[in-house]
Design a protein around this motif. Sequence first.
Motif, PDB file in Angstrom:
ATOM      1  N   VAL A  54       0.834  -1.202   0.000  1.00  0.00           N
ATOM      2  CA  VAL A  54       0.000   0.000   0.000  1.00  0.00           C
ATOM      3  C   VAL A  54       0.873   1.258   0.000  1.00  0.00           C
ATOM      4  CG1 VAL A  54      -1.662   1.332   1.346  1.00  0.00           C
ATOM      5  CG2 VAL A  54      -1.964  -1.136   1.088  1.00  0.00           C
ATOM      6  N   TYR A  55       1.948   1.242   0.771  1.00  0.00           N
ATOM      7  CA  TYR A  55       2.866   2.379   0.823  1.00  0.00           C
ATOM      8  C   TYR A  55       3.430   2.653  -0.568  1.00  0.00           C
ATOM      9  CZ  TYR A  55       6.789   5.296   2.354  1.00  0.00           C
ATOM     10  OH  TYR A  55       7.690   6.324   2.517  1.00  0.00           O
ATOM     11  N   VAL A  56       3.880   1.597  -1.246  1.00  0.00           N
ATOM     12  CA  VAL A  56       4.446   1.736  -2.590  1.00  0.00           C
ATOM     13  C   VAL A  56       3.375   2.245  -3.560  1.00  0.00           C
ATOM     14  CG1 VAL A  56       5.380   0.467  -4.566  1.00  0.00           C
ATOM     15  CG2 VAL A  56       6.269   0.029  -2.270  1.00  0.00           C
ATOM     16  N   GLY A  57       2.153   1.691  -3.469  1.00  0.00           N
ATOM     17  CA  GLY A  57       1.085   2.113  -4.363  1.00  0.00           C
ATOM     18  C   GLY A  57       0.747   3.584  -4.221  1.00  0.00           C
ATOM     19  N   TYR A  58       0.629   4.057  -2.980  1.00  0.00           N
ATOM     20  CA  TYR A  58       0.338   5.476  -2.752  1.00  0.00           C
ATOM     21  C   TYR A  58       1.481   6.349  -3.252  1.00  0.00           C
ATOM     22  CZ  TYR A  58      -4.039   5.479  -0.141  1.00  0.00           C
ATOM     23  OH  TYR A  58      -5.372   5.396   0.209  1.00  0.00           O
ATOM     24  N   ALA A  59       2.720   5.915  -2.985  1.00  0.00           N
ATOM     25  CA  ALA A  59       3.878   6.702  -3.404  1.00  0.00           C
ATOM     26  C   ALA A  59       3.941   6.833  -4.918  1.00  0.00           C
ATOM     27  CB  ALA A  59       5.161   6.062  -2.868  1.00  0.00           C
ATOM     28  N   LEU A  60       3.630   5.741  -5.634  1.00  0.00           N
ATOM     29  CA  LEU A  60       3.708   5.754  -7.093  1.00  0.00           C
ATOM     30  C   LEU A  60       2.565   6.531  -7.725  1.00  0.00           C
ATOM     31  CD1 LEU A  60       4.744   2.069  -7.932  1.00  0.00           C
ATOM     32  CD2 LEU A  60       6.077   4.124  -8.406  1.00  0.00           C
ATOM     33  N   PHE A  61       1.325   6.230  -7.314  1.00  0.00           N
ATOM     34  CA  PHE A  61       0.160   6.694  -8.057  1.00  0.00           C
ATOM     35  C   PHE A  61      -0.527   7.914  -7.447  1.00  0.00           C
ATOM     36  CE2 PHE A  61       0.432   2.014  -8.727  1.00  0.00           C
ATOM     37  CZ  PHE A  61       0.865   2.068 -10.038  1.00  0.00           C
ATOM     38  N   VAL A  62      -0.255   8.212  -6.189  1.00  0.00           N
ATOM     39  CA  VAL A  62      -0.843   9.401  -5.562  1.00  0.00           C
ATOM     40  C   VAL A  62       0.186  10.519  -5.463  1.00  0.00           C
ATOM     41  CG1 VAL A  62      -1.961  10.330  -3.506  1.00  0.00           C
ATOM     42  CG2 VAL A  62      -2.517   8.016  -4.278  1.00  0.00           C
ATOM     43  N   HIS A  63       1.394  10.178  -4.958  1.00  0.00           N
ATOM     44  CA  HIS A  63       2.428  11.194  -4.769  1.00  0.00           C
ATOM     45  C   HIS A  63       3.378  11.302  -5.955  1.00  0.00           C
ATOM     46  CE1 HIS A  63       0.895  11.399  -0.739  1.00  0.00           C
ATOM     47  NE2 HIS A  63       1.256  10.157  -0.475  1.00  0.00           N
ATOM     48  N   CYS A  64       3.274  10.357  -6.923  1.00  0.00           N
ATOM     49  CA  CYS A  64       4.081  10.388  -8.150  1.00  0.00           C
ATOM     50  C   CYS A  64       5.582  10.358  -7.868  1.00  0.00           C
ATOM     51  CB  CYS A  64       3.727  11.620  -9.000  1.00  0.00           C
ATOM     52  SG  CYS A  64       2.005  11.687  -9.512  1.00  0.00           S
ATOM     53  N   TRP A  65       6.001   9.563  -6.894  1.00  0.00           N
ATOM     54  CA  TRP A  65       7.427   9.394  -6.616  1.00  0.00           C
ATOM     55  C   TRP A  65       8.035   8.438  -7.643  1.00  0.00           C
ATOM     56  CZ3 TRP A  65       7.933   8.542  -0.578  1.00  0.00           C
ATOM     57  CH2 TRP A  65       7.469   9.704   0.067  1.00  0.00           C
ATOM     58  N   SER A  66       9.334   8.578  -7.839  1.00  0.00           N
ATOM     59  CA  SER A  66      10.055   7.636  -8.685  1.00  0.00           C
ATOM     60  C   SER A  66      10.400   6.385  -7.880  1.00  0.00           C
ATOM     61  CB  SER A  66      11.339   8.276  -9.221  1.00  0.00           C
ATOM     62  OG  SER A  66      12.248   8.518  -8.158  1.00  0.00           O
ATOM     63  N   ASP A  67      10.801   5.317  -8.576  1.00  0.00           N
ATOM     64  CA  ASP A  67      11.198   4.087  -7.893  1.00  0.00           C
ATOM     65  C   ASP A  67      12.363   4.346  -6.946  1.00  0.00           C
ATOM     66  OD1 ASP A  67       9.274   2.952  -9.438  1.00  0.00           O
ATOM     67  OD2 ASP A  67      10.632   1.817 -10.731  1.00  0.00           O
ATOM     68  N   GLN A  68      13.303   5.196  -7.383  1.00  0.00           N
ATOM     69  CA  GLN A  68      14.474   5.485  -6.558  1.00  0.00           C
ATOM     70  C   GLN A  68      14.096   6.244  -5.287  1.00  0.00           C
ATOM     71  OE1 GLN A  68      14.233   6.140  -9.867  1.00  0.00           O
ATOM     72  NE2 GLN A  68      15.508   4.421 -10.587  1.00  0.00           N
ATOM     73  N   GLU A  69      13.140   7.178  -5.409  1.00  0.00           N
ATOM     74  CA  GLU A  69      12.694   7.923  -4.225  1.00  0.00           C
ATOM     75  C   GLU A  69      12.014   7.001  -3.220  1.00  0.00           C
ATOM     76  OE1 GLU A  69      11.733  12.395  -5.929  1.00  0.00           O
ATOM     77  OE2 GLU A  69      10.332  10.771  -6.366  1.00  0.00           O
ATOM     78  N   ILE A  70      11.231   6.057  -3.713  1.00  0.00           N
ATOM     79  CA  ILE A  70      10.540   5.122  -2.819  1.00  0.00           C
ATOM     80  C   ILE A  70      11.550   4.202  -2.148  1.00  0.00           C
ATOM     81  CG2 ILE A  70       8.785   3.322  -2.676  1.00  0.00           C
ATOM     82  CD1 ILE A  70       7.510   4.550  -5.177  1.00  0.00           C
ATOM     83  N   THR A  71      12.536   3.726  -2.909  1.00  0.00           N
ATOM     84  CA  THR A  71      13.578   2.866  -2.342  1.00  0.00           C
ATOM     85  C   THR A  71      14.307   3.577  -1.202  1.00  0.00           C
ATOM     86  OG1 THR A  71      13.905   1.777  -4.485  1.00  0.00           O
ATOM     87  CG2 THR A  71      15.666   1.565  -2.875  1.00  0.00           C
ATOM     88  N   LYS A  72      14.614   4.834  -1.406  1.00  0.00           N
ATOM     89  CA  LYS A  72      15.310   5.620  -0.377  1.00  0.00           C
ATOM     90  C   LYS A  72      14.428   5.817   0.852  1.00  0.00           C
ATOM     91  CE  LYS A  72      17.673  10.036   0.346  1.00  0.00           C
ATOM     92  NZ  LYS A  72      18.047  11.347  -0.274  1.00  0.00           N
ATOM     93  N   ALA A  73      13.141   6.130   0.622  1.00  0.00           N
ATOM     94  CA  ALA A  73      12.224   6.359   1.743  1.00  0.00           C
ATOM     95  C   ALA A  73      12.042   5.083   2.562  1.00  0.00           C
ATOM     96  CB  ALA A  73      10.874   6.854   1.227  1.00  0.00           C
ATOM     97  N   LEU A  74      11.962   3.931   1.908  1.00  0.00           N
ATOM     98  CA  LEU A  74      11.801   2.666   2.629  1.00  0.00           C
ATOM     99  C   LEU A  74      13.089   2.287   3.355  1.00  0.00           C
ATOM    100  CD1 LEU A  74       9.707   0.577   0.072  1.00  0.00           C
ATOM    101  CD2 LEU A  74       8.948   1.527   2.250  1.00  0.00           C
ATOM    102  N   ALA A  75      14.234   2.633   2.775  1.00  0.00           N
ATOM    103  CA  ALA A  75      15.507   2.353   3.447  1.00  0.00           C
ATOM    104  C   ALA A  75      15.592   3.091   4.771  1.00  0.00           C
ATOM    105  CB  ALA A  75      16.671   2.740   2.543  1.00  0.00           C
ATOM    106  N   GLU A  76      15.028   4.285   4.824  1.00  0.00           N
ATOM    107  CA  GLU A  76      15.004   5.049   6.085  1.00  0.00           C
ATOM    108  C   GLU A  76      14.100   4.400   7.124  1.00  0.00           C
ATOM    109  OE1 GLU A  76      13.758   8.896   4.827  1.00  0.00           O
ATOM    110  OE2 GLU A  76      15.691   9.404   3.902  1.00  0.00           O
ATOM    111  N   ARG A  77      13.226   3.507   6.688  1.00  0.00           N
ATOM    112  CA  ARG A  77      12.350   2.753   7.590  1.00  0.00           C
ATOM    113  C   ARG A  77      12.883   1.342   7.824  1.00  0.00           C
ATOM    114  NH1 ARG A  77       6.828   4.449   7.946  1.00  0.00           N
ATOM    115  NH2 ARG A  77       6.486   6.481   7.001  1.00  0.00           N
ATOM    116  N   ASN A  78      14.147   1.159   7.500  1.00  0.00           N
ATOM    117  CA  ASN A  78      14.823  -0.133   7.728  1.00  0.00           C
ATOM    118  C   ASN A  78      14.249  -1.240   6.857  1.00  0.00           C
ATOM    119  OD1 ASN A  78      16.819  -1.727   8.951  1.00  0.00           O
ATOM    120  ND2 ASN A  78      15.378  -2.516  10.478  1.00  0.00           N
TER     121      ASN A  78
END
Length: 239
Positions: A54-78
Amino acid sequence: MFKTREKKVVTLDIGAFRAKEIILHRPEDKVLYTSHELKALTPYRCTFGYDVIVYVGYALFVHCWSDQEITKALAERNISISDREISFLGKKFVTYLAMAHRESRQQITSAMAVRGGYILHLDGTCEGDSPHLCSGLDGMTEIVLDNVKLPSEKAELLIPFLRQIKQQYGDPLALVHDMGKGILLAVGEVFPGKPDFICHFHFLRDIGKDLFEEPYQRIRNRIQKLNLRTLLRQKAKAL
């Protein structure tokens, strides 16, 4: 009889952990008993939990983040995840969302019935030579009822789509759409006699085009001739 199975599970709330699942087996009827708690966290045979999907889906289709931005954001969440996995989870999110929507049709119908019915808004979007994404939504609840990809907005292609909406949700109180010939013919075929309205936005846009196309063209040509856009960009950059 029982056996154990280990699997790595990653969820936002917990982070990465390795679960050991005990599966019970009853030989008489070959029934397997698995962990309901683990199934609630992740889809079958998946590493990442529903919350990550769900986090990835919202990031991609609602917030329009790139794959790299999502990878970085999830890395900060371990949560360690690859860009390719992000793309895969995005597709999985769309699939689960479509399944959940399909299973919720009865609840959607009941919710619209409480309001006295629904007003069907119809429109299609298209970029270049790509297929038209035709959508129908309830104008009062703003719930998307259904959508379909079609090669064009011809009536013979729209009629099955509208009949499907009619079968699922019944007749609308009224319809709203643009002035496309295909939609007009399809609506008249599937919903005869229902109040049918032209979308205010499309109506004004078409009138504006008829009234102001000539002066707009003159202004555009003048701007191009004087190279004003380049000069304005340079000024904005300087400021």
